[in-house]
Scaffold this active site. Structure first.
Site, PDB file in Angstrom:
ATOM      1  N   GLU A 132      33.088  52.860   4.774  1.00 48.17           N
ATOM      2  CA  GLU A 132      32.691  53.142   6.726  1.00 48.17           C
ATOM      3  C   GLU A 132      33.929  52.314   7.206  1.00 48.17           C
ATOM      4  O   GLU A 132      33.248  52.861   8.594  1.00 48.17           O
ATOM      5  CB  GLU A 132      30.981  52.588   6.240  1.00 48.17           C
ATOM      6  CG  GLU A 132      30.405  51.229   6.366  1.00 48.17           C
ATOM      7  CD  GLU A 132      30.275  50.792   5.172  1.00 48.17           C
ATOM      8  OE1 GLU A 132      30.043  49.781   4.439  1.00 48.17           O
ATOM      9  OE2 GLU A 132      31.063  51.313   4.286  1.00 48.17           O
ATOM     10  N   ASP A 191      33.992  50.024  12.757  1.00 48.95           N
ATOM     11  CA  ASP A 191      33.087  49.783  11.117  1.00 48.95           C
ATOM     12  C   ASP A 191      31.824  50.348  11.118  1.00 48.95           C
ATOM     13  O   ASP A 191      31.287  49.796  12.775  1.00 48.95           O
ATOM     14  CB  ASP A 191      32.923  48.810  10.575  1.00 48.95           C
ATOM     15  CG  ASP A 191      32.498  48.456   9.324  1.00 48.95           C
ATOM     16  OD1 ASP A 191      31.224  48.680   9.225  1.00 48.95           O
ATOM     17  OD2 ASP A 191      33.235  47.785   8.084  1.00 48.95           O
ATOM     18  N   ILE A 192      30.860  51.431  10.386  1.00 49.43           N
ATOM     19  CA  ILE A 192      29.809  51.532  10.782  1.00 49.43           C
ATOM     20  C   ILE A 192      28.486  50.765  11.228  1.00 49.43           C
ATOM     21  O   ILE A 192      28.349  50.303   9.433  1.00 49.43           O
ATOM     22  CB  ILE A 192      29.430  52.662  10.321  1.00 49.43           C
ATOM     23  CG1 ILE A 192      30.464  53.984  10.790  1.00 49.43           C
ATOM     24  CG2 ILE A 192      27.970  53.831  10.196  1.00 49.43           C
ATOM     25  CD1 ILE A 192      30.237  55.496   9.609  1.00 49.43           C
TER      26      ILE A 192
END
Length: 373
Positions: A292, A248-249
């Protein structure tokens, strides 16, 4: 056969389709050669005097019929196996055609068949017509079969030109018509095959689109939902390791808010490309799960191996970030990594939840870190 079992590679599919059509169209054809011979023999002038030949012919055509039925398609549908099958099956067709051509010539030249000569000739016309319209997949072989059916009889008629010239000319004209019809049938068959291949290609393209994230060209959530349970079940059945990496960004909303959604999309594409550079094994399945969040399915991969690759990705991202649209973006990512464990995971859903919990633990304890479970 289900769609999943149909060969996907075009050349293999074309051979598979030809083999399927050849088998279906020859399955029962052999019985009519046997019946034609029995009628030609039994309605001859002296069937009892031809008893030995009658049984010999019956056994031969029955054997050809049985061999066609017993000649099943190969279990492994490779191009080589399919070509070998087609060669052998056509050998049966050509041998049967030659045998009947010789029977027809015999019936035309032997007075003992005067009463059944018409049966043999009509049978030859029927067999050749069926060949021209139903076995045009291989034009050269079909022409050879037609000639084997016709030429012996035409030669016998030519030797008795005075009495048989009318029949000879008629059969020769009909043979020329069949050759023209065969050419047209061959063209139509391959046009249909080409159309089917194009439709399959379009279907596969649409299927690929339905399983692919349009922005990153990674697999999408739909593909994950279909692939993940299968890989977990395979790992459980074969007692092999199966690892999952969830990424996960961190603080991705800031990218969209500060640089715009176009920059955010470019960032997601760059993130996916960086994943391809690290998780580049042919067995790894890279997916965008939404927003994301990304995932990597890693069959035959231990927890240690998965953590090593995932950590190298995290460190490289933290050190270099991205330069997107002239914007330097110092991005980081939080990762959860786990390996399927039948003792801890009742099913694929439980395994996913365990790794997802590890991802949220990484996010909740400061981000830019990897948590294994």
């Amino acid at each position: 056969m289900s769609n999943a079992e149909v060969p996907r590679e075009p050349q293999t599919f074309a051979l598979w389709r030809e083999a399927q059509d050849t088998r279906v169209r020859t399955r029962l054809g052999g019985i009519y050669y046997l019946l034609a011979w029995l009628l030609t023999w039994l309605f001859s002038d002296t069937p009892t005097e031809l008893l030995a030949w009658g049984f010999t012919g019956a056994v031969f055509f029955a054997l050809m019929f049985a061999l066609r039925l017993l000649h099943r398609l190969p279990a492994k549908e490779t191009p080589q196996a399919l070509c070998t099958w087609l060669d052998r099956h056509w050998a049966l067709v050509l041998l049967t055609a030659l045998a009947w051509g010789l029977v027809h010539a015999w019936a035309l030249s032997d007075p003992a068949f005067a009463s059944s000569r018409l049966i043999a000739t009509l049978s030859t016309v029927a067999f050749s017509t069926a060949l021209a319209f139903n076995f045009s997949m291989r034009k050269g072989r079909a022409i050879a079969a037609l000639l084997l059916l016709y030429l012996p009889g035409l030669l016998a008629l030519a030797l008795a030109w005075r009495e048989q010239h009318a029949i000879l000319i008629t059969l020769a004209f009909f043979l020329s018509y069949l050759l023209l019809a065969l050419k047209r049938s061959h063209r139509e068959y391959h046009n249909t095959l080409t159309l089917e291949l194009e439709l399959r290609e379009q279907q596969q393209s649409l299927e690929q689109l339905s399983r692919t994230d349009s922005l990153t060209q990674l697999g999408n959530r739909y593909q994950f939902n279909n692939l993940f349970p299968v890989l977990v079940a395979n790992a459980q059945r074969q007692s092999e390791s199966m690892s999952l990496v969830l990424l996960d960004i961190d603080f991705f909303k800031r990218v969209n808010d500060e640089h715009g959604h176009a920059c955010g999309d470019a960032c997601l594409s760059a993130f996916a490309e960086r994943m391809r550079q690290v998780f580049r094994r042919g067995s790894d399945a890279l997916l965008r799960l939404g927003g994301e969040e990304f995932g990597v399915l890693m069959p035959n991969t231990s927890l240690e191996q998965a953590c090593l690759l995932a950590e190298s990705f995290r460190q490289a991202l933290a050190q270099h970030g991205f330069t997107v649209q002239d914007n330097s973006l110092p991005l980081t990512a939080s990762l959860g990594v786990g390996c399927f464990d039948p003792q801890r995971d009742d099913n694929a859903e439980a395994f996913f939840k365990r790794v997802d919990d590890a991802l949220y633990k990484a996010k909740g304890t400061g981000r830019n870190r990897l948590v294994q479970t």
